[in-house]
Design an enzyme around this catalytic site. Structure first.
Site, PDB file in Angstrom:
ATOM      1  N   ILE A   1      48.446  -4.857  32.838  1.00  0.00           N
ATOM      2  CA  ILE A   1      48.214  -3.445  32.524  1.00  0.00           C
ATOM      3  C   ILE A   1      49.416  -2.751  31.898  1.00  0.00           C
ATOM      4  O   ILE A   1      49.305  -1.635  31.426  1.00  0.00           O
ATOM      5  CB  ILE A   1      47.762  -2.635  33.774  1.00  0.00           C
ATOM      6  CG1 ILE A   1      48.691  -2.894  34.954  1.00  0.00           C
ATOM      7  CG2 ILE A   1      46.317  -2.956  34.115  1.00  0.00           C
ATOM      8  CD1 ILE A   1      48.348  -2.063  36.187  1.00  0.00           C
ATOM      9  N   GLY A   2      50.524  -3.422  31.890  1.00  0.00           N
ATOM     10  CA  GLY A   2      51.685  -2.768  31.291  1.00  0.00           C
ATOM     11  C   GLY A   2      52.732  -3.797  30.903  1.00  0.00           C
ATOM     12  O   GLY A   2      52.911  -4.801  31.587  1.00  0.00           O
ATOM     13  N   GLU A   3      53.365  -3.522  29.809  1.00  0.00           N
ATOM     14  CA  GLU A   3      54.425  -4.418  29.395  1.00  0.00           C
ATOM     15  C   GLU A   3      55.518  -3.566  28.786  1.00  0.00           C
ATOM     16  O   GLU A   3      55.277  -2.882  27.788  1.00  0.00           O
ATOM     17  CB  GLU A   3      53.881  -5.389  28.347  1.00  0.00           C
ATOM     18  CG  GLU A   3      54.501  -6.749  28.442  1.00  0.00           C
ATOM     19  CD  GLU A   3      53.884  -7.704  27.443  1.00  0.00           C
ATOM     20  OE1 GLU A   3      54.396  -8.822  27.364  1.00  0.00           O
ATOM     21  OE2 GLU A   3      52.925  -7.350  26.752  1.00  0.00           O
ATOM     22  N   GLY A   4      56.661  -3.547  29.415  1.00  0.00           N
ATOM     23  CA  GLY A   4      57.725  -2.678  28.909  1.00  0.00           C
ATOM     24  C   GLY A   4      58.982  -3.461  28.656  1.00  0.00           C
ATOM     25  O   GLY A   4      58.975  -4.683  28.549  1.00  0.00           O
ATOM     26  N   THR A   5      60.080  -2.716  28.526  1.00  0.00           N
ATOM     27  CA  THR A   5      61.373  -3.321  28.253  1.00  0.00           C
ATOM     28  C   THR A   5      61.900  -4.066  29.472  1.00  0.00           C
ATOM     29  O   THR A   5      62.650  -5.022  29.346  1.00  0.00           O
ATOM     30  CB  THR A   5      62.402  -2.206  27.933  1.00  0.00           C
ATOM     31  OG1 THR A   5      61.678  -1.044  27.513  1.00  0.00           O
ATOM     32  CG2 THR A   5      63.359  -2.634  26.869  1.00  0.00           C
TER      33      THR A   5
ATOM     34  N   SER B   1      59.867  -4.812  32.424  1.00  0.00           N
ATOM     35  CA  SER B   1      58.921  -5.433  33.348  1.00  0.00           C
ATOM     36  C   SER B   1      57.561  -5.669  32.712  1.00  0.00           C
ATOM     37  O   SER B   1      57.250  -5.138  31.653  1.00  0.00           O
ATOM     38  CB  SER B   1      58.727  -4.514  34.556  1.00  0.00           C
ATOM     39  OG  SER B   1      57.926  -3.410  34.181  1.00  0.00           O
TER      40      SER B   1
ATOM     41  N   VAL C   1      53.551  -5.465  34.188  1.00  0.00           N
ATOM     42  CA  VAL C   1      52.799  -4.995  35.351  1.00  0.00           C
ATOM     43  C   VAL C   1      51.380  -5.559  35.299  1.00  0.00           C
ATOM     44  O   VAL C   1      50.740  -5.548  34.245  1.00  0.00           O
ATOM     45  CB  VAL C   1      52.782  -3.452  35.412  1.00  0.00           C
ATOM     46  CG1 VAL C   1      52.017  -2.964  36.635  1.00  0.00           C
ATOM     47  CG2 VAL C   1      54.203  -2.887  35.439  1.00  0.00           C
TER      48      VAL C   1
ATOM     49  N   ASP D   1      63.719   9.023  33.126  1.00  0.00           N
ATOM     50  CA  ASP D   1      62.828   8.455  32.103  1.00  0.00           C
ATOM     51  C   ASP D   1      61.442   9.100  32.179  1.00  0.00           C
ATOM     52  O   ASP D   1      60.422   8.416  32.168  1.00  0.00           O
ATOM     53  CB  ASP D   1      62.755   6.930  32.274  1.00  0.00           C
ATOM     54  CG  ASP D   1      62.296   6.225  31.007  1.00  0.00           C
ATOM     55  OD1 ASP D   1      62.294   6.862  29.932  1.00  0.00           O
ATOM     56  OD2 ASP D   1      61.934   5.037  31.082  1.00  0.00           O
TER      57      ASP D   1
HETATM   58  P1  ADP Z   1      58.535  -0.366  32.921  1.00  0.00           P
HETATM   59  O1  ADP Z   1      59.872  -0.265  33.564  1.00  0.00           O
HETATM   60  O2  ADP Z   1      58.330  -1.695  32.292  1.00  0.00           O
HETATM   61  O3  ADP Z   1      58.228   0.776  32.002  1.00  0.00           O
HETATM   62  P2  ADP Z   1      56.580   0.845  34.751  1.00  0.00           P
HETATM   63  O4  ADP Z   1      56.840   0.930  36.206  1.00  0.00           O
HETATM   64  O5  ADP Z   1      56.700   2.110  33.951  1.00  0.00           O
HETATM   65  O6  ADP Z   1      57.483  -0.320  34.135  1.00  0.00           O
HETATM   66  O7  ADP Z   1      55.113   0.281  34.519  1.00  0.00           O
HETATM   67  C1  ADP Z   1      54.644   0.002  33.212  1.00  0.00           C
HETATM   68  C2  ADP Z   1      53.199   0.422  33.076  1.00  0.00           C
HETATM   69  O8  ADP Z   1      52.381  -0.262  34.040  1.00  0.00           O
HETATM   70  C3  ADP Z   1      52.940   1.912  33.335  1.00  0.00           C
HETATM   71  O9  ADP Z   1      53.140   2.686  32.189  1.00  0.00           O
HETATM   72  C4  ADP Z   1      51.476   1.905  33.771  1.00  0.00           C
HETATM   73  O10 ADP Z   1      50.624   1.845  32.644  1.00  0.00           O
HETATM   74  C5  ADP Z   1      51.366   0.590  34.534  1.00  0.00           C
HETATM   75  N1  ADP Z   1      51.565   0.829  35.981  1.00  0.00           N
HETATM   76  C6  ADP Z   1      52.737   0.838  36.647  1.00  0.00           C
HETATM   77  N2  ADP Z   1      52.557   1.100  37.964  1.00  0.00           N
HETATM   78  C7  ADP Z   1      51.233   1.275  38.130  1.00  0.00           C
HETATM   79  C8  ADP Z   1      50.403   1.603  39.272  1.00  0.00           C
HETATM   80  N3  ADP Z   1      50.907   1.766  40.486  1.00  0.00           N
HETATM   81  N4  ADP Z   1      49.068   1.718  39.063  1.00  0.00           N
HETATM   82  C9  ADP Z   1      48.543   1.545  37.841  1.00  0.00           C
HETATM   83  N5  ADP Z   1      49.261   1.248  36.748  1.00  0.00           N
HETATM   84  C10 ADP Z   1      50.594   1.104  36.870  1.00  0.00           C
HETATM   85 MG    MG Z   2      57.797   2.762  32.310  1.00  0.00          MG
END
Ligand code: ADP
Ligand code: MG
Length: 401
Positions: free
Chosen positions: A29-33, A35, A37, A181
């Site tokens: 559901i998420g891919e960032g710099t 992590s 998720v 952030d």
């Molecule tokens: P990063 O440091 O890689 O930005 P985040 O903690 O912001 O990591 O998580 C990246 C993305 O994953 C978020 O923008 C969101 O879309 C999804 N995500 C993170 N935590 C949750 C959560 N508890 N429930 C649903 N989606 C989540």
């Molecule tokens: Mg983030």
């Protein structure tokens, strides 16, 4: 599920010892710099509550114990709500990249642990380590992608969104923590539920950790005296750039996301406060009001400064620079002395200002939003509104249940 994502999840499940016994990965559901998720189902979610001690004895190295508040349950980073409510069935598993430093990872987990009591902060359920890989487990929070709803938001929608965001900021700032952030992807908001939670404390820090005192902490007379003294001493009576510049180079924490950085971050203020989060929240509001995302689109700090200066004008940027003991000089012709009002910027961005008969002025509720935005965009962080004050501002007061 996309086959590439499936392959990635399979690999993760194979390499991370024991995770399969406990979680079934559903999707990425998420891919960032920092992590990746995943959404996952918690297979043990009903039995869990009493089983923590057994787990720990069997496999102690898999847990990162929060170093503070070692109570029986919170020892595992279990948030308070698990003692009152059923555990969530769906979780978000945040796989923190191994390239992140151990100190950074510990910082994120420690701060999340400290924020356990805050309803508007996504709590940490637990964290695991397998060799050099760390994962954090959070309850899954259903939310809608910001891009899908921000253009459709009415002013009352904005008031509800920002009341939720500023409630979260108030709770975090009350703990003396700066998020660093704040941006739409780190505030998981569900328009139907009218509620959001703050995530991603990967860059967060305690207020005052950076603290080499910045000149901006002094009163204005003393500040002016020091700036003049230092300019006179360093540059001398002749104008121009010094050949051998012996001034210490300025270093400050500049972590955060381009386009959301406060001016004091760009000016490398060494004494950054929770007010930097207020600025970033202001950028979100400007994005919604102008219906443009991203609103600021710079590739570096200099460009970011140019963007801000274009709106606020040279005069205010110069004052702001002096506040942090530096100078702002530019010969760019599009940066005027006075800049533009936020009202003008919003009218232009939404094509409501053609200078002629077609002009559609801001409504009184939009004007209220702009007044609030001006308070978030005070260039001087000391004058900028705090989260607590913001909740008392007429713009947010209305949305109170
Ligand atoms: P990063 O440091 O890689 O930005 P985040 O903690 O912001 O990591 O998580 C990246 C993305 O994953 C978020 O923008 C969101 O879309 C999804 N995500 C993170 N935590 C949750 C959560 N508890 N429930 C649903 N989606 C989540
Ligand atoms: Mg983030």
């Amino acid at each position: 599920v996309d086959p590439v994502v499936q392959e990635d999840m399979d690999k993760f499940q194979e390499t991370f010892k024991g995770i399969k016994n406990r979680f079934r990965l559903i999707n990425r559901i998420g891919e960032g710099t920092f992590s990746t998720v995943y959404k996952a189902e918690d297979l043990l979610y009903e039995e869990y509550d009493n089983d923590w001690d057994i787990e720990e004895k069997e496999n102690p190295s898999h847990y990162i114990s929060p170093p503070v508040k070692r109570q029986k349950l919170s020892h595992f980073g279990l948030p308070e709500y698990t003692q009152q409510r059923r555990r969530p069935k769906y979780v978000a598993i945040k796989k923190i990249y191994v390239t992140s430093s151990p100190a950074r990872i510990l910082n994120e987990i420690e701060l999340l642990n400290d924020l356990r009591g805050c309803r508007s902060v996504c709590p940490l359920i637990t964290a695991f380590r397998h060799t050099d890989q760390v994962v954090a487990v959070l309850p899954y929070f259903r939310h809608t992608d910001f891009r899908e709803y921000f253009r459709k938001m009415t002013v009352p929608d904005m008031q509800i969104y920002f009341r939720s965001l500023f409630t979260a900021l108030d709770a975090v700032h009350d703990q003396g923590i700066l998020h660093r952030d704040i941006k739409p992807t780190n505030f998981l908001y569900e328009p139907d539920k009218k509620r959001g939670v703050l995530v991603d404390f990967g860059l967060a820090e305690r207020e005052g950790t950076d603290c080499k005192p910045c000149i901006c902490m002094l009163d204005s007379a003393e500040r002016r005296r020091r700036v003049h003294a230092s300019v006179a001493a360093q540059i001398g009576p002749a104008s121009g750039y010094p050949k051998n510049d012996s001034r210490p180079s300025r270093r400050a924490n500049r972590a955060g996301t381009r386009g959301f950085r406060a001016p004091e971050v760009l000016f490398k203020c060494t004494d950054q406060t929770t007010k930097i989060d207020i600025w970033s929240a202001g950028v979100i509001l400007l994005t919604i009001l102008s219906k443009r995302f991203p609103f600021f689109n710079s590739t570096d700090d200099i460009e970011a400064m140019i963007e801000i200066a274009t709106i606020f004008g040279q005069k205010r940027m110069k004052q702001c620079a002096l506040l942090h003991g530096t100078v702002f000089e530019t010969s760019i012709p599009t940066i005027g002395q006075a800049g533009f009002t936020l009202e003008k910027i919003i009218l232009w961005s939404t094509c409501r200002n053609d200078g002629g008969d077609g002009e559609i002025p801001l409504t009184s509720e939009e004007k209220l939003a702009v007044r609030f935005l001006e308070r978030c965009f005070e260039l001087d962080p000391h004058k900028r509104i705090s989260a607590k004050e913001a909740l008392e501002h007429p713009f947010l007061k209305i949305a109170e249940e």
